[in-house]
Design a protein around this motif. Structure first.
Motif, short mmCIF file in Angstrom:
data_model
loop_
_atom_site.label_atom_id
_atom_site.label_comp_id
_atom_site.label_asym_id
_atom_site.label_seq_id
_atom_site.Cartn_x
_atom_site.Cartn_y
_atom_site.Cartn_z
N LYS A 159 1.01 -1.26 -0.10
CA LYS A 159 0.04 0.15 -0.04
C LYS A 159 0.89 1.28 -0.07
O LYS A 159 0.45 2.22 -0.70
CB LYS A 159 -0.90 -0.04 1.33
N GLU A 163 0.55 3.66 -3.09
CA GLU A 163 0.08 5.17 -2.80
C GLU A 163 1.10 6.30 -3.29
O GLU A 163 0.70 7.12 -3.77
CB GLU A 163 -0.26 5.06 -1.21
N GLU A 170 -8.33 -0.31 -4.60
CA GLU A 170 -9.53 -0.80 -4.43
C GLU A 170 -9.92 -1.26 -3.03
O GLU A 170 -9.03 -1.96 -2.46
CB GLU A 170 -10.21 -1.54 -5.62
N LYS A 171 -11.13 -0.99 -2.49
CA LYS A 171 -11.46 -1.68 -1.08
C LYS A 171 -11.34 -3.22 -1.03
O LYS A 171 -11.13 -3.68 0.06
CB LYS A 171 -12.77 -1.03 -0.67
N ASP A 172 -11.71 -3.84 -2.18
CA ASP A 172 -11.97 -5.24 -2.31
C ASP A 172 -10.52 -5.88 -2.58
O ASP A 172 -10.60 -7.00 -2.79
CB ASP A 172 -13.13 -5.60 -3.29
N TRP A 173 -9.64 -5.34 -2.83
CA TRP A 173 -8.15 -5.94 -2.96
C TRP A 173 -7.80 -6.53 -1.97
O TRP A 173 -7.45 -6.11 -0.57
CB TRP A 173 -7.27 -5.06 -3.38
N ASP A 174 -7.66 -7.95 -1.93
CA ASP A 174 -6.87 -8.73 -0.92
C ASP A 174 -5.40 -8.71 -1.15
O ASP A 174 -4.93 -7.90 -1.91
CB ASP A 174 -7.50 -10.32 -0.82
#
Length: 270
Positions: A159, A163, A170-174
């Protein structure tokens, strides 16, 4: 890097055999210990080899004790005495297995400590530094929590890099997706490596294995780590398993951060 008093006693019972230490003569033992830790034990303490070893351990630093135990174990493993113990001395053969396990744990933790310190220096992030400290500390005290922190360390690294480069996460990224996106940023996904590159097959295999570390730690965390509720019958893994997860996560994160530094350097001069 630490060894408990109980563990030290286990080693002393293994190495000190009625005043003798393994297969050493007094002269050989003094030469060996002087080369190992800079102290000829029998000459220094004026006692038998076994008693001199005990006297030294009582006042030496943990670092020097572990150094000497590692060297004595290496000597034992290369000597005929080990084979003799396996055939005729079950007591010592069993003690060897226990001592070997303790050293493996200590040595693994030491490597992780060194790598973790390097990561703290390059990340320059109070959050990530605290996570590394906590993770390494918990390997022995709380293996379940350490596994959870190992996963968080990889996530934090990915991250941070993404960044910094302006990528939207995305919020759903594992975690597997985070690692994939970070690999893509550097152009080091296995499929991005040209088949014409020297050692392409080996490079792709190593990169694939590195990516698999992330998936494996994520699965371990889900099964055994912190972050999820557990049933009353839950049994956690041992410290050696936590050490494997911690060491693997540090290796992966180190590779990703080194790749990021190289990527930024190339971008800056380009």
């Amino acid at each position: 890097m630490s060894i408990s008093n109980i563990e030290i006693g286990t080693f002393l019972n293994f190495f000190n055999r009625g005043g003798y230490v393994l297969d050493f003569s007094t002269v050989d033992f003094d030469t060996f210990t002087h080369e190992s830790i800079g102290v000829p034990l029998c000459e220094t303490y004026k006692m038998s080899k076994g008693k001199s070893l005990v006297a030294y351990v009582k006042q030496a630093s943990q670092q020097d004790i572990i150094k000497l135990f590692n060297d004595l174990m290496a000597h034992y493993e290369l000597s005929p005495q080990k084979e003799n113990d396996e055939q005729y001395q079950k007591k010592y053969a069993d003690a060897y297995v226990k001592c070997r396990s303790i050293l493996d744990r200590i040595n693994t933790n030491t490597i992780a400590d060194i790598e973790s310190q390097k990561l703290k220096e390059v990340f320059n992030s109070d959050y990530i530094s605290s996570q590394i400290d906590l993770m390494v500390k918990m390997q022995d005290d709380n293996p379940t929590e350490a596994i959870g922190k190992a996963k968080e360390l990889i996530e934090s690294c990915c991250k941070t890099i993404l960044e910094k480069e302006g990528h939207i996460i995305e919020k759903d990224w594992d975690m597997t997706r985070l690692v994939d996106e970070t690999f893509k940023l550097f152009g080091i996904m296995p499929k991005q490596i040209s088949d014409d590159a020297k050692g392409a097959k080996s490079i792709k295999q190593v990169l694939g294995n590195l990516k698999a570390i992330a998936q494996g730690i994520s699965e371990l965390r889900n099964l055994y780590g912190s972050g999820h509720g557990k049933s009353s019958s839950f049994t956690g893994l041992e410290p050696r398993h936590a050490s494997l997860a911690v060491g693997s996560s540090v290796t992966l994160v180190r590779f990703l951060w080194d790749s990021y530094v190289r990527y930024k350097h190339i971008s800056d001069i380009g």
